[in-house]
Design a protein around this motif. Structure first.
Motif, PDB file in Angstrom:
ATOM      1  N   THR A 173     -33.593  59.491  -6.860  1.00  0.00           N
ATOM      2  CA  THR A 173     -34.818  59.080  -7.546  1.00  0.00           C
ATOM      3  C   THR A 173     -35.374  57.813  -6.911  1.00  0.00           C
ATOM      4  O   THR A 173     -34.638  57.017  -6.328  1.00  0.00           O
ATOM      5  N   HIS A 174     -36.685  57.619  -7.043  1.00  0.00           N
ATOM      6  CA  HIS A 174     -37.318  56.407  -6.533  1.00  0.00           C
ATOM      7  C   HIS A 174     -36.772  55.179  -7.245  1.00  0.00           C
ATOM      8  O   HIS A 174     -36.623  54.110  -6.633  1.00  0.00           O
ATOM      9  N   GLU A 175     -36.467  55.339  -8.515  1.00  0.00           N
ATOM     10  CA  GLU A 175     -35.938  54.216  -9.294  1.00  0.00           C
ATOM     11  C   GLU A 175     -34.605  53.734  -8.723  1.00  0.00           C
ATOM     12  O   GLU A 175     -34.384  52.529  -8.546  1.00  0.00           O
ATOM     13  N   PHE A 176     -33.733  54.685  -8.425  1.00  0.00           N
ATOM     14  CA  PHE A 176     -32.418  54.329  -7.901  1.00  0.00           C
ATOM     15  C   PHE A 176     -32.539  53.741  -6.494  1.00  0.00           C
ATOM     16  O   PHE A 176     -31.880  52.761  -6.144  1.00  0.00           O
ATOM     17  N   LEU A 177     -33.394  54.333  -5.670  1.00  0.00           N
ATOM     18  CA  LEU A 177     -33.589  53.836  -4.315  1.00  0.00           C
ATOM     19  C   LEU A 177     -34.163  52.417  -4.338  1.00  0.00           C
ATOM     20  O   LEU A 177     -33.792  51.570  -3.519  1.00  0.00           O
TER      21      LEU A 177
END
Length: 236
Positions: A173-177
């Motif tokens: 996910t973009h959040e995790f990245l």
């Protein structure tokens, strides 16, 4: 430039695979295959380390957290093990180990691992060299986070993950990245969009697909090459 080894042997841990067959068979009863779901915490920062893990197709991040801010300092996949502080004689670490790409790993109790290290057998030598490679990776990450653009750092991170997961497509996910790169989510979204328009990756519903590996290597900073070559040199 020397040819870099792409670590794409699905279901195999590079350290364990390098052991003589009889040595691996001797250790096998102490190795338990476990699943590492997304965001699974292998050990907390400054908490006890009960097990060491040899990832097979999962990828684990070592992160430092401070006042709600998260930054990745190390990445571990099927090239190594999670739990080098145990090898160095400690039972805890200031970093938190968290599964950022789900998959499987082989788990060994820390006390059993410590006994194996005291024997000074083949695994000891491999872990010793891997620990040096891990120190090199963390050191290079510090330089990279301060000197290179988010786009170059993201390319480096995707290449390192691609090497370790054993597949061109993996959940992310973009959040995790954003947490791993230490930037805000809109920045990651914008950079991922740029890489997608360039035909290097495809991102859809929380899954990243590597489309152009050579293009990613060209767009990455030299930190990827430095870390990968040193890993190959130490592990052979």
């Amino acid at each position: 430039m020397a040819k870099l080894r792409r670590i794409h042997v699905l279901g195999e841990n590079r350290l364990l695979a390098a052991l003589p067959r009889d040595e691996y068979d001797r250790l096998l009863p102490h190795l338990e295959k476990v699943s590492l779901p997304l965001r699974d915490i292998l050990y907390e920062a400054n908490g006890p380390i009960a097990h060491v893990f040899f990832p097979l197709n999962s990828v684990v991040s070592l992160v430092i957290m401070d006042s709600g801010f998260t930054l990745e300092v190390g990445l571990i996949g099927n090239e190594g093990l999670v739990g080098t502080p145990v090898f160095l004689g400690s039972d805890r670490s200031p970093t938190k180990a968290i599964a950022q790409i789900p998959g499987e790993a082989l788990r060994m109790e820390a006390k059993v691992f410590q006994k194996e290290m005291k024997l000074g057998g083949p695994l000891h030598g491999l872990v010793q060299r891997y620990t040096q490679a891990m120190i090199n990776q963390i050191s290079q990450s510090i330089v990279c986070n301060h000197r290179h653009s988010v786009e170059k750092r993201m390319c480096r991170w995707l290449l390192m993950s691609h090497n370790r997961v054993g597949a061109d497509e993996f959940p992310l996910t973009h959040e995790f990245l954003a947490q791993m790169l230490g930037v805000c989510r809109p920045t990651v979204t914008a950079v991922a969009g740029t890489l997608q328009k360039a035909g290097l990756i495809n991102y859809h519903r929380g899954r990243i697909t590597i489309i152009d590996r050579k293009g990613l290597e060209a767009a990455s900073c030299k930190c990827y090459e430095v870390v990968a070559m040193e890993l190959d040199r130490l592990l052979g």
